[in-house]
Design an enzyme around this catalytic site. Structure first.
Site, short mmCIF file in Angstrom:
data_model
loop_
_atom_site.label_atom_id
_atom_site.label_comp_id
_atom_site.label_asym_id
_atom_site.label_seq_id
_atom_site.Cartn_x
_atom_site.Cartn_y
_atom_site.Cartn_z
CB THR A 49 40.51 -21.20 56.12
OG1 THR A 49 40.97 -22.34 56.87
CG2 THR A 49 41.68 -20.26 55.87
CB CYS A 50 36.23 -23.98 55.68
SG CYS A 50 37.38 -24.56 54.42
CD GLN A 190 39.79 -18.68 46.97
OE1 GLN A 190 39.78 -18.35 48.15
NE2 GLN A 190 40.89 -19.00 46.33
N GLY A 192 32.60 -20.69 46.76
CA GLY A 192 31.39 -20.93 45.99
C GLY A 192 31.68 -21.15 44.51
#
Length: 410
Positions: A49-50, A190, A192
């Site tokens: 993930t980020c 998602q 965005g």
């Protein structure tokens, strides 16, 4: 069988380091395929993930390898250089970590609920490509179930906020105006969609880039205007805020793009992607401010948050115990199967002796034995698993030992 994890997250590494170990969908597929073929690896999953990257594997008990070193080898990075940023866990520590993670208790924004979806998606990806095994399958499924249960029963202060919500709070705290301003969100995944919706709720005019996919189905967030991804440069001059949240391996906004026009005013660029989407050199342009996901950290827990965390911990304790009950049963399943087969065979032999003096036809005798065998299998199964539920683990294992010894000696 053991469970291992090697991971890096926002608590231990800045985005500059995290993006070195990030995975796109394509290279994640390639890496998992390589890992799954290695000796001692039974199953594997990547959670990327980020804010984090975690490599999970179920391994044989004699597995001596290091997931971190395997990762560095594939990424062509010297292990010594970044070992301090990584956490490697095994067994119960790894299990506890995943359950807490899925509930948002290890997130940059405490209690956020995106992570439970991301954990589920990581499992789905591994399952669809046949990389997960039964251990990881149940572990991740139960962690997702725990995350959903906590989400339903526990209210975290600002727990449903995402990084973009924190970004908007920060912008407002700096007295920057968002209402009626133009915002372009690059990326309609998602993250965005969440970013677009957040800016809409803050009163901005939002443009969202879209790509035309083969299935032809594109969902544009409510109250947003869809624009072609290839036209994004045309919208740069009119936008006050530019948010990028894609999984693209290429930069979505570069210094060269911004230098083509003179904005004449300040612009805020927010990069929510890992690896990063926006060229870091854009900050060399006057009036440009670039923010990334590490700029939006929450403060220490207040009293309300501590109460919420305590409640979540109680739920997790029960959910983790349920996983270990399943795992204990899973490990002895081959032994249980052996005992069941021996018990049914023992019964069949005794019945066959009694049936020799009966006047039944051979076909009738065979049908009777098969019927009794099925019934006996169910009875023995019920007996064994009832004991498993009622006894402590060590008492149940002692029973298994005694039954095995009984049939081995006979």
């Amino acid at each position: 069988m053991n469970i291992c994890m090697a991971g890096i997250d926002h608590n231990h590494a800045t985005i500059d380091v995290r993006e070195l170990f990030a995975f796109t969908q394509k290279n994640k597929l390639t890496f998992l395929a390589q890992l799954n073929k290695m000796d001692g690896i039974q199953g594997c999953i990547i959670l990327s993930t980020c804010n984090r990257m975690e490599l999970w594997a179920s391994v044989k008990d004699d597995f001596k390898g290091s997931l971190y070193e395997i990762l560095c080898q594939v990424k062509e990075i010297a292990p010594k250089q970044y070992r301090g940023y990584f956490c490697e866990l095994r067994g119960k520590e790894a299990v506890n970590h995943l359950f807490h993670l899925a509930c948002g208790l290890k997130s940059q924004i405490m209690g956020e609920d995106q992570i439970v979806t991301q954990v589920g998606e990581a499992l789905s990806f591994a399952r669809e490509n046949q990389f997960s095994d039964s251990i990881l399958e149940v572990l991740f499924r139960k962690a997702v179930t725990a995350g959903k249960k906590v989400k339903t029963e526990v209210i975290f202060p600002k727990g449903n906020e995402s990084s973009i919500n924190q970004a908007i709070h920060k912008l407002k705290s700096q007295r920057l105006v968002i209402r009626n301003k133009n915002c372009m969100v690059i990326g309609n995944g998602q993250m965005g969609k969440i970013a677009a919706q957040a800016f809409v709720e803050a009163g901005a005019n939002v443009f969202v880039t879209i790509r035309q996919y083969r299935h032809g189905c594109v969902e544009i967030p409510k109250d947003c205007m869809g624009i072609s991804y290839s036209d994004r440069e045309e919208y740069l001059p009119i936008c006050d805020y530019i948010v990028s949240a894609t999984t693209s391996p290429h930069q979505t906004v570069t210094k060269c793009m911004l230098e083509k026009y003179q904005p004449g005013r300040s612009q805020i660029l927010i990069d929510l992607a890992v690896p990063r989407d926006i060229d870091m050199q854009v900050v060399q342009i006057e009036g440009i401010t670039l923010m990334n996901i590490d700029d939006f950290k929450t403060s220490e827990q207040d009293a309300a948050m501590k109460i919420a965390v305590d409640k979540a911990e109680k739920i997790l304790k029960v959910q983790i115990e349920e996983f270990y009950q399943w795992l204990g049963g899973h490990k002895v399943m081959p032994r249980i199967q052996y005992i069941k087969e021996e018990a049914v065979n023992d019964l069949n032999l005794r019945i066959e002796k009694s049936l020799k003096s009966c006047s039944l036809e051979d076909a009738e005798k065979l049908n009777l034995i098969q019927t009794i065998s099925k019934a006996a299998d169910k009875v023995v199964n019920k007996m064994i698993f009832s004991l498993r539920d009622d006894l402590r683990e060590e008492e149940f294992i002692s029973c298994i030992d005694s039954w095995e010894q009984l049939y081995e000696e006979s």
